[in-house]
Design a protein around this motif. Structure first.
Motif, PDB file in Angstrom:
ATOM      1  N   PHE A 122       0.865  -1.175   0.000  1.00  0.00           N
ATOM      2  CA  PHE A 122       0.000   0.000   0.000  1.00  0.00           C
ATOM      3  C   PHE A 122       0.900   1.222   0.000  1.00  0.00           C
ATOM      4  N   ASP A 123       0.287   2.392  -0.072  1.00  0.00           N
ATOM      5  CA  ASP A 123       1.025   3.655  -0.018  1.00  0.00           C
ATOM      6  C   ASP A 123       0.360   4.515   1.048  1.00  0.00           C
ATOM      7  N   LEU A 124       1.090   4.814   2.107  1.00  0.00           N
ATOM      8  CA  LEU A 124       0.474   5.423   3.274  1.00  0.00           C
ATOM      9  C   LEU A 124       0.065   6.867   3.034  1.00  0.00           C
ATOM     10  N   ARG A 125       0.964   7.655   2.458  1.00  0.00           N
ATOM     11  CA  ARG A 125       0.678   9.088   2.296  1.00  0.00           C
ATOM     12  C   ARG A 125       1.211   9.564   0.947  1.00  0.00           C
ATOM     13  N   VAL A 126       0.350   9.576  -0.053  1.00  0.00           N
ATOM     14  CA  VAL A 126       0.721   9.968  -1.402  1.00  0.00           C
ATOM     15  C   VAL A 126       0.410  11.453  -1.592  1.00  0.00           C
ATOM     16  N   PRO A 127       1.382  12.267  -1.958  1.00  0.00           N
ATOM     17  CA  PRO A 127       1.106  13.695  -2.176  1.00  0.00           C
ATOM     18  C   PRO A 127       0.181  13.902  -3.379  1.00  0.00           C
ATOM     19  N   VAL A 128      -0.910  14.616  -3.165  1.00  0.00           N
ATOM     20  CA  VAL A 128      -1.870  14.920  -4.223  1.00  0.00           C
ATOM     21  C   VAL A 128      -2.381  16.344  -4.023  1.00  0.00           C
ATOM     22  N   ALA A 129      -1.971  17.250  -4.877  1.00  0.00           N
ATOM     23  CA  ALA A 129      -2.488  18.625  -4.888  1.00  0.00           C
ATOM     24  C   ALA A 129      -2.480  19.253  -3.495  1.00  0.00           C
ATOM     25  N   GLY A 130      -1.376  19.111  -2.801  1.00  0.00           N
ATOM     26  CA  GLY A 130      -1.247  19.740  -1.492  1.00  0.00           C
ATOM     27  C   GLY A 130      -1.759  18.937  -0.326  1.00  0.00           C
ATOM     28  N   SER A 131      -2.339  17.778  -0.580  1.00  0.00           N
ATOM     29  CA  SER A 131      -2.789  16.896   0.502  1.00  0.00           C
ATOM     30  C   SER A 131      -2.058  15.562   0.383  1.00  0.00           C
ATOM     31  N   ARG A 132      -2.286  14.683   1.329  1.00  0.00           N
ATOM     32  CA  ARG A 132      -1.680  13.353   1.292  1.00  0.00           C
ATOM     33  C   ARG A 132      -2.785  12.312   1.455  1.00  0.00           C
ATOM     34  N   LEU A 133      -2.858  11.412   0.509  1.00  0.00           N
ATOM     35  CA  LEU A 133      -3.918  10.416   0.489  1.00  0.00           C
ATOM     36  C   LEU A 133      -3.334   9.013   0.597  1.00  0.00           C
ATOM     37  N   THR A 134      -4.107   8.107   1.183  1.00  0.00           N
ATOM     38  CA  THR A 134      -3.706   6.706   1.299  1.00  0.00           C
ATOM     39  C   THR A 134      -4.189   5.938   0.069  1.00  0.00           C
ATOM     40  N   ALA A 135      -3.339   5.052  -0.425  1.00  0.00           N
ATOM     41  CA  ALA A 135      -3.664   4.231  -1.601  1.00  0.00           C
ATOM     42  C   ALA A 135      -3.541   2.761  -1.246  1.00  0.00           C
ATOM     43  N   VAL A 136      -4.495   1.963  -1.732  1.00  0.00           N
ATOM     44  CA  VAL A 136      -4.435   0.507  -1.548  1.00  0.00           C
ATOM     45  C   VAL A 136      -4.912  -0.175  -2.822  1.00  0.00           C
ATOM     46  N   PRO A 137      -4.458  -1.399  -3.076  1.00  0.00           N
ATOM     47  CA  PRO A 137      -5.015  -2.187  -4.181  1.00  0.00           C
ATOM     48  C   PRO A 137      -6.347  -2.798  -3.769  1.00  0.00           C
ATOM     49  N   LEU A 138      -7.183  -3.076  -4.748  1.00  0.00           N
ATOM     50  CA  LEU A 138      -8.454  -3.727  -4.460  1.00  0.00           C
ATOM     51  C   LEU A 138      -8.219  -5.106  -3.856  1.00  0.00           C
ATOM     52  N   LYS A 139      -9.076  -5.460  -2.910  1.00  0.00           N
ATOM     53  CA  LYS A 139      -9.063  -6.801  -2.332  1.00  0.00           C
ATOM     54  C   LYS A 139     -10.257  -7.589  -2.862  1.00  0.00           C
ATOM     55  N   GLU A 140     -10.632  -8.661  -2.176  1.00  0.00           N
ATOM     56  CA  GLU A 140     -11.604  -9.592  -2.742  1.00  0.00           C
ATOM     57  C   GLU A 140     -13.009  -9.018  -2.883  1.00  0.00           C
ATOM     58  N   ASN A 141     -13.345  -7.985  -2.118  1.00  0.00           N
ATOM     59  CA  ASN A 141     -14.660  -7.363  -2.214  1.00  0.00           C
ATOM     60  C   ASN A 141     -14.565  -5.933  -1.688  1.00  0.00           C
ATOM     61  N   PRO A 142     -15.579  -5.095  -1.946  1.00  0.00           N
ATOM     62  CA  PRO A 142     -15.489  -3.702  -1.509  1.00  0.00           C
ATOM     63  C   PRO A 142     -15.284  -3.529  -0.006  1.00  0.00           C
ATOM     64  N   ALA A 143     -15.980  -4.308   0.808  1.00  0.00           N
ATOM     65  CA  ALA A 143     -15.852  -4.148   2.261  1.00  0.00           C
ATOM     66  C   ALA A 143     -14.425  -4.435   2.720  1.00  0.00           C
ATOM     67  N   ALA A 144     -13.805  -5.476   2.154  1.00  0.00           N
ATOM     68  CA  ALA A 144     -12.427  -5.805   2.538  1.00  0.00           C
ATOM     69  C   ALA A 144     -11.464  -4.699   2.110  1.00  0.00           C
ATOM     70  N   THR A 145     -11.697  -4.121   0.938  1.00  0.00           N
ATOM     71  CA  THR A 145     -10.845  -3.015   0.483  1.00  0.00           C
ATOM     72  C   THR A 145     -11.003  -1.802   1.381  1.00  0.00           C
ATOM     73  N   ILE A 146     -12.237  -1.495   1.746  1.00  0.00           N
ATOM     74  CA  ILE A 146     -12.491  -0.339   2.611  1.00  0.00           C
ATOM     75  C   ILE A 146     -11.865  -0.551   3.979  1.00  0.00           C
ATOM     76  N   GLU A 147     -11.959  -1.753   4.519  1.00  0.00           N
ATOM     77  CA  GLU A 147     -11.310  -2.035   5.797  1.00  0.00           C
ATOM     78  C   GLU A 147      -9.807  -1.790   5.692  1.00  0.00           C
ATOM     79  N   PHE A 148      -9.192  -2.288   4.631  1.00  0.00           N
ATOM     80  CA  PHE A 148      -7.756  -2.139   4.416  1.00  0.00           C
ATOM     81  C   PHE A 148      -7.377  -0.666   4.303  1.00  0.00           C
ATOM     82  N   LEU A 149      -8.113   0.082   3.475  1.00  0.00           N
ATOM     83  CA  LEU A 149      -7.760   1.473   3.246  1.00  0.00           C
ATOM     84  C   LEU A 149      -7.912   2.316   4.509  1.00  0.00           C
TER      85      LEU A 149
END
Length: 343
Positions: A122-149
């Motif tokens: 994953f990427d903890l803090r990605v610089p984007v237009a003056g802010s820092r956002l977290t990035a994760v790859p998709l997991k097996e379903n939306p709920a699992a991805t949201i938990e991860f992110l």
């Protein structure tokens, strides 16, 4: 050394895999379509859940929080109130869920330097237009991805807003953590917390005193370095795990009972981790999250105190104090119930 650098050094153990310092250069410009359906479905679920997620912890999330989702090797969806650099292209409103319109951007293929776009960590803090956002790859379903992110985004929040631990620079005593008695008592504690999550309110404090008594016995023989590491990791990983599990439950329409059930399952599942230090780490996700849930049931305002440096263990011990002389007898009774004597 600046304050920021000192804090980053103190929390280095949090960031084992993702750096969040990726340069954002996509391998190819997005095509005319609206993006990957799985990315849009998950992004929409998270966007719709964000107003409720924003109530989980003061200052952590916002109703229109930004985030990055990756379908490894195929596409990256960036959701942001601020227009990113030209490396991402805006998605046209047509075909984009209403919750994402006007703030959804896409890059196709891999984004060099973005671990998530390669399916790695994953990427903890990605610089984007003056802010820092977290990035994760998709997991097996939306709920699992949201938990991860949300779990990883909470770690990013901790780096900036949680007081660093007051820990001595002492080498971890692996022999103490590997002691069979230490491990056996820790498993009894996990089962006792799982039981506490299932009992009615009028039985809760009795079960928790039993848990605290067993933990006091385990700590009486454990090395200080082991106790400190466990308390620190429980505070950090337990709170992040609870945030992620709760966000996932919100996203699929579940309530607090679902959160407690997930944590109880974690506590009830045997952990097959041969390394003592990693086993200690694996345990604290469930114990910390369980204590957070139980403190809520006890009516304890605990989040600000945890953020300021208190440990889950200290907060629970303060809410359910053991009476003088009670710990030894109570621990013995709990252990006898957990491991009945052979006749």
């Amino acid at each position: 050394m600046t304050v920021h650098c000192r804090r980053a050094a103190a929390w280095a153990a949090l960031v084992l895999l993702g750096s969040g310092c990726a340069a954002q250069q996509p391998s190819a410009a997005p095509g005319p379509g609206t993006g990957d359906p799985a990315l849009l479905e998950t992004g929409n679920r998270l966007a719709l859940a964000s107003p409720a997620i924003a109530r989980l912890w003061p200052g952590f999330w916002s109703p229109r929080h930004g985030f990055i989702l990756a379908q490894p090797h195929q596409a990256v969806l960036l959701v942001s109130e601020r227009a990113p650099d030209s490396v991402y292209s805006p998605l046209p409103p047509r075909g984009v869920p209403r919750a994402l319109r006007g703030r959804a951007y896409l890059a196709r293929g891999e984004v060099p330097g973005l671990n998530s776009s390669r399916g790695f960590a994953f990427d903890l803090r990605v610089p984007v237009a003056g802010s820092r956002l977290t990035a994760v790859p998709l997991k097996e379903n939306p709920a699992a991805t949201i938990e991860f992110l949300v779990h990883e985004a909470f770690h990013a929040f901790q780096l900036d807003h949680f007081a660093p631990p007051a820990r001595e620079d002492v080498a971890f005593d692996a022999r103490s953590a590997s002691d069979p008695w230490f491990a056996a008592l820790a498993e009894v504690e996990r089962r006792q917390l799982a039981r506490a999550l299932a009992v009615p309110r009028d039985s809760l404090e009795h079960v928790l005193r039993g848990y605290l008594a067993v933990r006091a016995r385990r700590y009486s023989a454990a090395a200080a370095s082991v106790r400190e590491e466990e308390l620190h990791l429980e505070r950090i990983e337990g709170s992040a795990y609870l945030a992620g599990v709760t966000a996932a439950a919100i996203s699929d329409g579940s309530g607090p009972d679902r959160v407690a059930a997930v944590v109880r399952d974690h506590l009830s599942t045997p952990l097959d981790v041969p390394d003592a230090r990693w086993l200690l780490r694996a345990r604290v996700y469930g114990t910390g999250a369980a204590i957070g849930i139980l403190l809520d049931r006890l009516g304890v305002e605990w989040k600000a105190r945890l953020q300021e440096g208190a440990t889950f263990h200290a907060l629970l011990a303060g809410a359910v104090p053991l009476r003088p002389g009670e710990a030894e007898d109570l621990a013995t009774r709990v252990l006898e119930e957990a491991v009945p004597r052979r006749r």
